[in-house]
Scaffold this motif. Structure first.
Motif, PDB file in Angstrom:
ATOM      1  N   UNK A 194       1.105  -1.625   0.097  1.00  0.00           N
ATOM      2  CA  UNK A 194       0.061   0.018  -0.089  1.00  0.00           C
ATOM      3  C   UNK A 194       1.202   1.519   0.014  1.00  0.00           C
ATOM      4  N   UNK A 195       0.269   2.412  -0.246  1.00  0.00           N
ATOM      5  CA  UNK A 195       0.852   3.638   0.190  1.00  0.00           C
ATOM      6  C   UNK A 195       1.121   4.047   1.276  1.00  0.00           C
ATOM      7  N   UNK A 196       2.545   3.464   1.608  1.00  0.00           N
ATOM      8  CA  UNK A 196       2.861   4.226   3.411  1.00  0.00           C
ATOM      9  C   UNK A 196       4.251   4.254   3.107  1.00  0.00           C
ATOM     10  N   UNK A 197       4.602   4.942   4.450  1.00  0.00           N
ATOM     11  CA  UNK A 197       6.590   5.458   4.363  1.00  0.00           C
ATOM     12  C   UNK A 197       6.949   4.854   3.770  1.00  0.00           C
ATOM     13  N   UNK A 198       6.329   2.703   5.326  1.00  0.00           N
ATOM     14  CA  UNK A 198       8.008   2.355   4.404  1.00  0.00           C
ATOM     15  C   UNK A 198       7.945   1.231   3.386  1.00  0.00           C
ATOM     16  N   UNK A 242      15.324   2.647  -0.358  1.00  0.00           N
ATOM     17  CA  UNK A 242      15.385   1.296   0.848  1.00  0.00           C
ATOM     18  C   UNK A 242      17.613   1.442   1.438  1.00  0.00           C
ATOM     19  N   UNK A 260      19.008  -9.778   7.138  1.00  0.00           N
ATOM     20  CA  UNK A 260      18.730  -7.991   6.486  1.00  0.00           C
ATOM     21  C   UNK A 260      16.774  -8.326   6.130  1.00  0.00           C
ATOM     22  N   UNK A 261      16.214  -8.111   6.725  1.00  0.00           N
ATOM     23  CA  UNK A 261      14.564  -8.132   5.854  1.00  0.00           C
ATOM     24  C   UNK A 261      13.833  -7.300   6.160  1.00  0.00           C
ATOM     25  N   UNK A 262      12.547  -6.960   4.748  1.00  0.00           N
ATOM     26  CA  UNK A 262      12.010  -6.778   4.343  1.00  0.00           C
ATOM     27  C   UNK A 262      11.220  -5.687   6.090  1.00  0.00           C
ATOM     28  N   UNK A 263      10.696  -4.199   6.322  1.00  0.00           N
ATOM     29  CA  UNK A 263      10.219  -3.709   6.980  1.00  0.00           C
ATOM     30  C   UNK A 263       8.101  -3.540   6.331  1.00  0.00           C
ATOM     31  N   UNK A 277       6.276  -3.892   2.406  1.00  0.00           N
ATOM     32  CA  UNK A 277       5.714  -4.998   2.027  1.00  0.00           C
ATOM     33  C   UNK A 277       5.844  -5.384   0.105  1.00  0.00           C
ATOM     34  N   UNK A 292      11.708  -4.064  -1.905  1.00  0.00           N
ATOM     35  CA  UNK A 292      12.706  -4.169  -0.636  1.00  0.00           C
ATOM     36  C   UNK A 292      13.142  -5.528  -0.616  1.00  0.00           C
TER      37      UNK A 292
END
Lengths: 265, 265
Positions: free
Chosen positions: A96-100, A105, A133-136, A138, A142
């Motif tokens: 979705x549209x979100x900062x993260x 990255x 290393x793991x995505x913050x 979705x 990333x």
């Protein structure tokens, strides 16, 4: 589809001209308005020795459209000097549209920041992220970045020379590209890598400098007034940003590395 | 010595009032002018469910003084809403004035960003960083942060509840504090931890809200005009930021964790 913008120079340079045209594509001349971001590597105020990487990093991400964001307004007006810049405007495909979910990255490896942005869409890319290393967020992007970082950390015990890293990255790219469109920019403050599976163009500006006319805005700049004869700047973008210069298109599946404002062979 | 500012809230709140007074300490009312930084966790634009952590992060660092920096000017004017904020203004003790030495520092662990800022000076702190967190810059502070991240990654297989993390951090703090002054703020978007070995103060603002008068600038705000009766905000700072409110001093060696705008017991 998103849009990428990268810059690699032999001397710290501001990106206000290119960013100004690029940001117009986020809602004005194009429809990439689901967020944006830009990262600038920065050396020491008294000058990083030329052969040294730039370690400091300014990262600005925003889930507003770059054409209207107050932070983008700051970037257009504030001439941040950098040798390695990566910018991205987003048209959401996964996440979705979100900062993260806004690119670029950043992760740290071997005491350096690594910055990554992606244009495209990877389908069914669910790599085994068994390392640290793991995505913050979705996004497929990333996830791809975390996998690249994992694989280069496995391939080298410590920071290798640029040429060796380029070789490793060339081995990794096909694994990603087989899942879909994978145009990407990556930098660690020493070099900037660019991979195209569909659209990516670059230009090298050097002496004698000329006037460039933006495609997305009625704005021209005479680079001769703002440069010295020794300056050299490579700009990489999804589509050419100017109308009166000769941009070189990447081939499909091509990875190039830029150092000191030019592509290495 | 540097200065710390933290905010933890039960609803996204802007920090423009507190930051305005705090930024004056960088060169106007005090001498902390060797750079500054601020990090805001941010939830989804349509609202992150209350019990969920905020995953997005905006990080602004600058090696100019916060009192004159164009980026700080933006922060003073642009009301970024956040439930977890960490800010820092720097008086260099270890490491030159450079972007990579500006706090807050950020790392990713377990698919979350972790943000850290430190006030104080650790002498002869050269921990064995055998894991995958390494400092980019030259400060004792970033070294301490990397060591904390390494130790919490060793202590837990995945993200533990806030209370367990608090217990782990309480065990780690004395190892750091025996090397010198260690006042710090740490957040992962779910909670904000604060440790004092010398100076740290906090205040909880909640209904009925009153008017607060800044100490470092001729500016007052009537919080009753900007809040709802359900809002609760904890502000943590090296020294109290207002003249007409009752701030609580941390005890020496005390670690507190703030969730939803108040310290947990």
């Amino acid at each position: 589809m998103c849009q990428l913008l990268g810059m690699n120079c032999n001397t710290p340079t501001d990106i206000t001209f290119s960013f100004s045209g690029f940001a117009q594509r986020a809602g004005v001349t194009d429809h990439h308005s689901d967020g944006w971001g830009i990262a600038f590597f920065e050396g020491h105020p008294d000058g990083t020795p030329h052969a040294q990487p730039d370690k400091g990093l300014r990262l600005y991400v925003d889930n507003q459209a770059a054409s209207t964001s107050p932070v983008a307004q700051l970037i257009r007006q504030y001439p941040i000097q950098s040798r390695h810049v990566i910018a991205h405007i987003r048209k959401a495909t996964q996440g979705p549209i979100a900062l993260e979910n806004c690119h670029p990255f950043v992760r740290e490896l071997w005491g350096r920041y690594w910055v990554f942005a992606h244009n495209g869409n990877l389908e069914n890319f669910q790599p085994h992220l068994h390392s640290h290393f793991h995505p913050v967020g979705d996004t497929d992007s990333e996830r791809a970045f975390c996998w690249i970082m994992q694989e280069i950390a496995k391939a080298h015990a410590c920071m290798p020379p640029v040429e060796e890293l380029t070789r490793t990255l060339r081995e990794l790219m096909p694994t990603l590209a087989k899942h879909g469109t994978f145009n990407m920019l990556l930098s660690n403050g020493a070099a900037l890598w660019a991979h195209a599976s569909t659209h990516l163009h670059y230009i090298v500006r050097q002496h004698p400098f000329t006037t460039a006319q933006l495609q997305d805005e009625d704005l021209a700049i005479d680079f001769a007034e703002h440069t010295t004869p020794n300056d050299r700047v490579a700009v990489i973008a999804t589509q050419p940003l100017t109308t009166n210069e000769q941009w070189t298109a990447f081939c499909c599946g091509e990875l190039r590395v830029f150092v000191d404002g030019q592509p290495l062979d």
